[in-house]
Design a protein around this motif. Sequence first.
Motif, mmCIF file in Angstrom:
data_model
loop_
_atom_site.group_PDB
_atom_site.id
_atom_site.type_symbol
_atom_site.label_atom_id
_atom_site.label_comp_id
_atom_site.label_asym_id
_atom_site.label_seq_id
_atom_site.Cartn_x
_atom_site.Cartn_y
_atom_site.Cartn_z
ATOM 1 N N ASN A 114 7.934 2.415 -7.542
ATOM 2 C CA ASN A 114 6.936 3.164 -8.547
ATOM 3 C C ASN A 114 5.522 2.727 -8.225
ATOM 4 O OD1 ASN A 114 5.983 4.283 -10.817
ATOM 5 N ND2 ASN A 114 6.295 2.610 -12.313
ATOM 6 N N CYS A 115 4.742 3.950 -8.137
ATOM 7 C CA CYS A 115 3.292 3.718 -7.852
ATOM 8 C C CYS A 115 2.461 3.957 -8.983
ATOM 9 C CB CYS A 115 2.889 4.748 -6.665
ATOM 10 S SG CYS A 115 1.034 4.482 -6.441
ATOM 11 N N PHE A 116 1.640 2.610 -9.084
ATOM 12 C CA PHE A 116 1.001 2.594 -10.342
ATOM 13 C C PHE A 116 -0.316 3.500 -10.278
ATOM 14 C CE2 PHE A 116 3.566 -1.330 -10.431
ATOM 15 C CZ PHE A 116 4.263 -1.021 -11.576
ATOM 16 N N GLY A 117 -0.609 3.988 -9.009
ATOM 17 C CA GLY A 117 -1.882 4.652 -8.677
ATOM 18 C C GLY A 117 -1.624 6.258 -8.729
ATOM 19 N N CYS A 118 -0.369 6.751 -8.176
ATOM 20 C CA CYS A 118 -0.448 8.095 -8.224
ATOM 21 C C CYS A 118 1.033 8.640 -8.805
ATOM 22 C CB CYS A 118 -0.078 8.570 -6.598
ATOM 23 S SG CYS A 118 1.001 8.084 -5.768
ATOM 24 N N GLY A 119 1.572 7.494 -9.337
ATOM 25 C CA GLY A 119 2.798 7.906 -10.117
ATOM 26 C C GLY A 119 4.138 8.294 -9.442
ATOM 27 N N LEU A 158 0.843 -1.158 0.140
ATOM 28 C CA LEU A 158 0.010 -0.112 0.000
ATOM 29 C C LEU A 158 0.899 1.261 -0.017
ATOM 30 C CD1 LEU A 158 -2.979 -1.060 2.315
ATOM 31 C CD2 LEU A 158 -3.025 -0.827 0.081
ATOM 32 N N CYS A 159 0.619 2.230 -0.662
ATOM 33 C CA CYS A 159 1.352 3.337 -1.073
ATOM 34 C C CYS A 159 1.449 4.242 0.030
ATOM 35 C CB CYS A 159 0.728 3.975 -2.408
ATOM 36 S SG CYS A 159 1.589 5.406 -2.944
ATOM 37 N N PRO A 160 2.534 5.015 0.435
ATOM 38 C CA PRO A 160 2.472 5.919 1.404
ATOM 39 C C PRO A 160 2.453 7.381 0.950
ATOM 40 C CG PRO A 160 4.890 5.182 0.585
ATOM 41 C CD PRO A 160 3.956 4.294 -0.235
ATOM 42 N N PHE A 161 2.040 7.412 -0.428
ATOM 43 C CA PHE A 161 1.845 8.696 -0.928
ATOM 44 C C PHE A 161 0.475 9.051 -1.306
ATOM 45 C CE2 PHE A 161 6.261 7.411 -1.973
ATOM 46 C CZ PHE A 161 6.806 8.634 -1.630
ATOM 47 N N HIS A 162 -0.417 7.847 -1.465
ATOM 48 C CA HIS A 162 -1.892 8.275 -1.869
ATOM 49 C C HIS A 162 -2.692 7.172 -1.192
ATOM 50 C CE1 HIS A 162 -1.723 5.121 -4.770
ATOM 51 N NE2 HIS A 162 -3.151 5.118 -5.053
ATOM 52 N N ASP A 163 -3.941 7.328 -1.173
ATOM 53 C CA ASP A 163 -4.790 6.393 -0.394
ATOM 54 C C ASP A 163 -5.129 5.304 -1.616
ATOM 55 O OD1 ASP A 163 -6.330 4.601 0.839
ATOM 56 O OD2 ASP A 163 -7.679 6.373 1.809
#
Length: 364
Positions: free
Chosen positions: A73-78, A50-55
């Motif tokens: 690399n986060c595929f959700g928030c980039g 789970l990303c620490p930059f977006h929910d």
Amino acid sequence: MQNSLLSSYQLEIEEVLDDLRAYWLARSISRYNVSAFSKVTNKGENIMFLCPFHDDGNNPACGVETEYPYRYNCFGCGAHGSLASLVAHAVGLPNELLGMQFIMKNYLVVSSNERNPIDMESILNGGNKKDRMRSLPEEEVLRYTKKRHSYIYGRGFSEHTISKYEVGYDEVTQAITFPVRTSKGLIRFIKKRFVSRKGFLNEKGIEKKDIVYGLYYILQAPKPINELYLNESETDTMSCYEGRLPAGAILGRILFVEQVRELMRAGIKTVNLFFDNDEAGVACTLRAYELISKHSAIRVNVVLYPNRQYGITDIEEQKYKDSNDLLRNNKLGSIKTIPYLEYESMVRDAGYLDIEEIKNPTKN
Ligand SMILES: [Zn+2]
């Protein structure tokens, strides 16, 4: 740049993420995602979490490469970048360089197919890390636990506590045996305490600074335990258990940052420092606080022994030297815990210990 240092190593990314999660939680950063760094799943080339930059709700969108160069690399928030910058973000370090230092200090393991020849000797501070971190087969424990020696009953332990901590007896060396397990239950070594004379069998060369003795048993409790008494030796820890106080031992008088990490991973929120009732115990207490407060958000209290505390006031009545002494005198119920800062001001007021020197010893 510095990231290339990592090319010679195989990082255990899952272990790193475990720690980042602990730091993230300890720092109570809920701005984006309280659950960040959880839901870790290995997808082969990437480990997702789970990303620490977006929910990202329940679907891990952020991934770290399992091989060098370990980019995330986060595929959700980039969000993307180096592992060092991710570490810095999670741990709360001001920059990537410090993130890199954190990685080097905590996670470097030699890769089986080393790309560059490097001087591991100096990096690991002598000795072969694999050997020092090896674990023993379970039979090693079972060999000894069938036997008992009266010495251990003389210490005030019940059969229940003795079997809980898997204490046994080695007839060959005439020593009481205490298996020392990692928090995951691996047997790092078996500590042997001679019955007829003072002392222990040599444990030289065995890595133990990443072990809090007793933590493994704490983690098996039916209900999670988040407050722990921290003392010096295995018999101290067993004494606390006998007195219904969840405890762990640092196996000496120096607390290591690896042990602090173990406490965080185990979900410990409050530590009650319960070192020996002597001057060295006071020094150990002051230094342990420095380390814990620097590396974690764990709350720190200090145990006051009944009667007088050496290092603070003079002894006028009977002095108890450690947890086991208290147990044998039926005094474990008479201890008090106070917040660390209150304790430190007591030590300061007593005036004859140099607190600053203890905290930051000047190297001679
Ligand atoms: Zn994201």
